[in-house]
Design an enzyme around this catalytic site. Sequence first.
Site, PDB file in Angstrom:
ATOM      1  N   LYS A   1     -20.325  32.953   6.900  1.00 19.03           N
ATOM      2  CA  LYS A   1     -21.780  33.111   7.066  1.00 19.03           C
ATOM      3  C   LYS A   1     -22.190  34.498   6.542  1.00 19.03           C
ATOM      4  O   LYS A   1     -22.303  34.664   5.336  1.00 19.03           O
ATOM      5  CB  LYS A   1     -22.144  32.840   8.522  1.00 19.03           C
ATOM      6  CG  LYS A   1     -21.645  31.423   8.919  1.00 19.03           C
ATOM      7  CD  LYS A   1     -22.008  30.992  10.279  1.00 19.03           C
ATOM      8  CE  LYS A   1     -21.210  29.803  10.764  1.00 19.03           C
ATOM      9  NZ  LYS A   1     -21.241  28.597   9.934  1.00 19.03           N
TER      10      LYS A   1
ATOM     11  N   HIS B   1     -22.572  33.123  14.375  1.00 17.68           N
ATOM     12  CA  HIS B   1     -23.958  33.410  13.962  1.00 17.68           C
ATOM     13  C   HIS B   1     -24.451  34.745  14.509  1.00 17.68           C
ATOM     14  O   HIS B   1     -25.644  35.035  14.454  1.00 17.68           O
ATOM     15  CB  HIS B   1     -24.886  32.278  14.415  1.00 17.68           C
ATOM     16  CG  HIS B   1     -24.515  30.957  13.819  1.00 17.68           C
ATOM     17  ND1 HIS B   1     -25.005  30.510  12.611  1.00 17.68           N
ATOM     18  CD2 HIS B   1     -23.665  29.997  14.260  1.00 17.68           C
ATOM     19  CE1 HIS B   1     -24.477  29.326  12.340  1.00 17.68           C
ATOM     20  NE2 HIS B   1     -23.660  28.992  13.322  1.00 17.68           N
TER      21      HIS B   1
ATOM     22  N   SER C   1     -25.887  27.760  17.471  1.00 15.26           N
ATOM     23  CA  SER C   1     -26.067  27.511  16.046  1.00 15.26           C
ATOM     24  C   SER C   1     -27.266  26.636  15.724  1.00 15.26           C
ATOM     25  O   SER C   1     -27.836  26.753  14.644  1.00 15.26           O
ATOM     26  CB  SER C   1     -24.797  26.891  15.466  1.00 15.26           C
ATOM     27  OG  SER C   1     -24.412  25.754  16.203  1.00 15.26           O
TER      28      SER C   1
HETATM   29  C1  PLP Z   1     -20.805  28.506  16.228  1.00 19.31           C
HETATM   30  C2  PLP Z   1     -19.859  28.133  15.142  1.00 19.31           C
HETATM   31  N1  PLP Z   1     -18.541  28.302  15.337  1.00 19.31           N
HETATM   32  C3  PLP Z   1     -17.631  27.982  14.395  1.00 19.31           C
HETATM   33  C4  PLP Z   1     -18.017  27.458  13.185  1.00 19.31           C
HETATM   34  C5  PLP Z   1     -16.985  27.094  12.150  1.00 19.31           C
HETATM   35  O1  PLP Z   1     -17.003  28.044  11.141  1.00 19.31           O
HETATM   36  P1  PLP Z   1     -16.557  27.704   9.633  1.00 19.31           P
HETATM   37  O2  PLP Z   1     -17.662  26.858   9.043  1.00 19.31           O
HETATM   38  O3  PLP Z   1     -16.479  29.041   9.005  1.00 19.31           O
HETATM   39  O4  PLP Z   1     -15.289  26.976   9.701  1.00 19.31           O
HETATM   40  C6  PLP Z   1     -19.375  27.263  12.923  1.00 19.31           C
HETATM   41  C7  PLP Z   1     -19.808  26.691  11.634  1.00 19.31           C
HETATM   42  O5  PLP Z   1     -20.817  26.138  11.453  1.00 19.31           O
HETATM   43  C8  PLP Z   1     -20.322  27.608  13.928  1.00 19.31           C
HETATM   44  O6  PLP Z   1     -21.622  27.424  13.730  1.00 19.31           O
END
Ligand code: PLP
Length: 406
Positions: free
Chosen positions: A241, A210, A182
């Site tokens: 996202k 992502h 990310s």
């Molecule tokens: C790699 C990754 N996994 C999980 C999440 C968590 O997702 P959410 O923001 O939809 O709770 C994020 C959020 O930034 C993320 O970047």
Amino acid sequence: MDLFEKCLKYDVAKNARKQGLYPYFHYLESGQDIVVNMEGKRVIMLGSNNYLGLTSHPDVIKASMEATKKYGTGCSGSRFLNGTLDLHIQLEKELAEFLHKEDVVTFSTGFQSNLGIISAVAGRNDIIICDKENHASIYDGCRLSFAKMLRYEHSNMEELEKLLQTVPNDKGCLIVTDGVFSMGGDICKLPEIVRLARKYGARVMVDDAHGLGVLGKNGRGTAEHFGLEKEVDIIMGTFSKSLASLGGYMAASAEVCDFVRHNSRPFIFSASIPPACIASALAALNILRNEPQRVQNLRDITEYMRKTLKERNIPIRQSEAPIIPIDTIDDWRTFYACKALLEDGVYVNPVITPAVPAGEAIIRTSYTATHTKELMDEAADIIQNVFEHKLPPVEYFNDLREKMNK
Ligand SMILES: Cc1ncc(COP(=O)(O)O)c(C=O)c1O
């Protein structure tokens, strides 16, 4: 000792505010889009995960409004009991078909998905092996599972193999990795991870928060990108996202999904995704399925920006996804750059320690399929001007830090 002593002593945010460099909690007075109204100003958004630009799509908005009219504003309970709508079941079915998996379980957020999946499938007698740059929610899922967690240096496959060799035969083993990392925007080495998992009898879980809508010809994510959809045991993802909503999911075999539905505490003991969010995720999924050119548009506009920033000597890092990190090195310098950019009309995300090692701070810029070349040129002009004329060198911030510590 007073429990709150740590709160009273906490001065990181206070110091940033004192310097006028606090970069968090800026508010929008418009919807999330490629250009937003932020605190009274027009700002180009280079800091959201709205990869396909669907948060403002009329079909997505209409679907969420109609769902609210039909089902009301919330589900008032867990999926397990009163909180399942026909819409939840429809989304799980359509997503499973799209991702070429037998079944899907949806969770209230992406974060909660990682907590709920990992803590259900791994327990005290198991071992979880993580890439060091995995998302925080994966780490927390591992903690919640009580399994032993081992970590390898980012994308270092030799280290992964060495860790796999230490797993005793009587322990289950799960390798968990972000599909697209990310912060850095790089893609995991999935073919090698899958090969090693098969060699040592481990299972593979990919967090594709992502990757969905971003990688693969049809936007099905990291596994599609590498042609390894069958080989990945659990694909986790989020609706926040590319799918312009809120919620998360796991896609896996029918047996694993059924087990998680009946054993995951974050799934069972939490209210289900509200109607508006489920309906908007469904509408966004429909658009992704019917308009795969959006995925190509996203790639094209990111490539355009990568080339433009490189030509202007902006210190960008190598990355593959619609995330372009820019090296700012020092935490305070990063805050300073974010502030200067915002003043000039571009919003970006600061990424500082402990999210990255000390001295490796970055500005994370991210892109949307509906960004235009004109808008990217405007943003690149602003970034270039800040880096060439407004951003002091690292040494300036060393002095600032010393002054603050006195
Ligand atoms: C790699 C990754 N996994 C999980 C999440 C968590 O997702 P959410 O923001 O939809 O709770 C994020 C959020 O930034 C993320 O970047």
